[in-house]
Design a protein around this motif. Structure first.
Motif, short mmCIF file in Angstrom:
data_model
loop_
_atom_site.label_atom_id
_atom_site.label_comp_id
_atom_site.label_asym_id
_atom_site.label_seq_id
_atom_site.Cartn_x
_atom_site.Cartn_y
_atom_site.Cartn_z
N GLU A 71 39.68 62.23 -75.57
CA GLU A 71 38.45 62.96 -75.90
C GLU A 71 37.54 63.00 -74.68
O GLU A 71 37.52 62.07 -73.88
N TYR A 72 36.82 64.08 -74.57
CA TYR A 72 35.83 64.20 -73.50
C TYR A 72 34.71 65.12 -73.96
O TYR A 72 34.84 65.83 -74.98
N GLU A 73 33.60 65.10 -73.22
CA GLU A 73 32.45 65.94 -73.57
C GLU A 73 32.28 67.03 -72.52
O GLU A 73 32.58 66.83 -71.34
N LYS A 74 31.80 68.18 -72.97
CA LYS A 74 31.56 69.29 -72.05
C LYS A 74 30.32 70.07 -72.50
O LYS A 74 29.92 69.99 -73.67
N ASN A 85 36.32 78.44 -63.28
CA ASN A 85 36.19 77.71 -62.02
C ASN A 85 35.96 76.22 -62.28
O ASN A 85 35.13 75.57 -61.65
N ASP A 86 36.71 75.69 -63.25
CA ASP A 86 36.55 74.30 -63.69
C ASP A 86 37.92 73.61 -63.65
O ASP A 86 38.85 74.00 -64.37
N SER A 87 38.03 72.58 -62.81
CA SER A 87 39.30 71.85 -62.70
C SER A 87 39.22 70.45 -63.30
O SER A 87 40.17 69.67 -63.21
N LEU A 88 38.08 70.13 -63.94
CA LEU A 88 37.87 68.77 -64.45
C LEU A 88 38.81 68.44 -65.62
O LEU A 88 39.19 67.28 -65.80
N THR A 89 39.18 69.46 -66.42
CA THR A 89 40.04 69.18 -67.58
C THR A 89 41.49 68.96 -67.19
O THR A 89 42.27 68.43 -67.99
N LEU A 90 41.86 69.36 -65.99
CA LEU A 90 43.26 69.28 -65.59
C LEU A 90 43.80 67.84 -65.64
O LEU A 90 44.87 67.59 -66.19
N LYS A 91 43.04 66.88 -65.10
CA LYS A 91 43.50 65.48 -65.08
C LYS A 91 43.63 64.92 -66.49
O LYS A 91 44.56 64.16 -66.80
N ILE A 92 42.68 65.30 -67.37
CA ILE A 92 42.73 64.81 -68.75
C ILE A 92 43.98 65.34 -69.45
O ILE A 92 44.71 64.59 -70.13
#
Length: 411
Positions: free
Chosen positions: A74-77, A55-62
């Protein structure tokens, strides 16, 4: 083809989670460490997106940006109490389209180290700021310190305890009562919610527990405690210095007023000073033996006590007082005072004064002239606190002053 086999073995055995997704952000491959980290296998992952699984859509744009620009990002999670730095690169798939491949590096320890360093610095700043204030007591400092943690460190709702006393709370009372029973840094549950109790010397700070909070608290508290201890010692030393000068002033005043006022007025004045000086004291009485009876001549906190009298052989604290006198003590604390008070002929009266309370603690001083007991002074508290050595010494000095004073009067 052997190099492809080696490459597959390398990624499969990589000690970090790794994955490949197609141009629709659906997983097409995950390695062994990814499955271990997330507790999922191929059947539950392949062909699905992060939005479907987590239920996570934050990575889609990256990932869209990586596929469009053909440049890594790169990103942090955070997942299940662990912190990852994810590197995502574009990868050409067999059908000619671009998907993404990613490796997730576990940086939980680095995250904690950075967080501990930042928090430690913030707490140092809070303490430096508070030291500029007029910290007139340890309670006042700890209350201000806790409120600053609430404001600047964002610790959330909290409770501040001292012994069995709740100094301040934003938490339910039942949480505070359970925390009072805990020793050391402990995590506990009340009504399905987790809390952490943090000992700060004679105080306890209670906060809600969130993922990794307990681990973080165990890291940060040992770094912070020495700083708090230094402030508490400084406040205590200043308090002792003020109390010393205040005591000296009161003693000098007692000696100066020695022969200026009549005996009962003098004893009432001195008793009031003693109760004010000794930090554990809440109430007090002075008794003199007149006409072969103990008579109360001064009181603080015991209304109408000056009407009381009883024979000296039936003292309020029974044989225990006689035993201490015989041993040569002039100042002593009475243990289990409640049971001894019950033997007094004035037991019913003393019960009304609260002396049947388990927390009743009397510190007694005995006036002896020529080896004969002529009276006594009782300094009492009802908080269950034992009197300090310093308080005993103060009462010893006053007993000497009052004994010398009484020698000039016919009792």
């Amino acid at each position: 083809m052997r190099h492809l086999f080696y490459l597959q073995q390398f990624f499969e055995r990589l000690p970090s989670p790794a994955f490949i997704k197609d141009n629709k952000h659906k997983y097409i491959w995950i390695n062994r460490e990814w499955k271990k980290t997330y507790g999922l296998d191929d059947r539950k992952v392949v062909g699905k997106t992060d939005e479907k699984i987590f239920n996570d859509s934050l990575t889609l744009k990256i990932e869209e940006s990586v596929m469009k620009t053909k440049k890594k990002q790169e990103y942090e999670k955070e997942y299940n109490g662990k912190y990852f730095k994810v590197t995502v690169i574009p990868i050409r798939l067999g059908d000619g389209t671009y998907g993404v491949a990613g490796i997730e590096f576990d940086e939980t320890q680095k995250y904690f180290n950075d967080l501990i360093l930042a928090t430690n610095l913030k707490i140092s700043e809070i303490i430096r700021e508070l030291l500029l204030s007029n910290l007139d007591s340890k309670d006042f400092f700890i209350e201000l310190f806790s409120e600053k943690l609430y404001e600047k460190i964002k610790i959330g709702d909290y409770a501040l305890l001292k012994g069995n006393e709740i100094l301040k709370t934003y938490l339910p009372e039942k949480v505070c009562l359970k925390a009072m029973q805990k020793e050391g840094i402990k995590e506990f549950s009340v009504s399905g919610e987790k809390y952490i109790v943090i000992p700060l010397f004679e105080y306890k700070l209670v906060i809600r527990s969130l993922p990794n909070y307990f681990k973080f608290v165990n890291y940060i508290v040992p770094l912070v405690l020495p700083k708090i201890e230094n402030v508490l010692e400084k406040i205590e030393n200043e308090s002792k210095k003020k109390r010393y000068y205040f005591t000296l002033e009161k003693m000098v005043d007692a000696v100066v007023s020695w022969k200026k006022i009549e005996i009962n007025s003098f004893l009432k004045k001195v008793l009031k000073d003693i109760v004010e000086i000794i930090p554990e004291a809440e109430k007090g009485t002075i008794w003199l033996i007149k006409d072969n009876k103990y008579k109360c001549v001064a009181e603080v906190g015991y209304e109408n006590a000056e009407m009381l009298e009883f024979p000296p052989e039936k003292t309020a604290y029974g044989q225990k007082i006689e035993e201490n006198i015989e041993k040569g003590y002039t100042v002593f604390e009475i243990d289990d005072a409640k049971s001894l008070v019950k033997t007094s002929p004035l037991a019913e009266t003393f019960k009304k004064y609260g002396m049947f309370d388990e927390k009743f603690r009397p510190l007694l001083g005995v006036f002896k002239i020529g080896g004969k007991v002529v009276g006594s002074i009782s300094i009492d508290n009802f908080s269950g606190i034992n009197f300090s050595d310093e308080s005993r010494k103060i009462l010893e000095l006053y007993v000497k002053i009052l004994t010398n004073f009484l020698e000039d009067y016919e009792i």
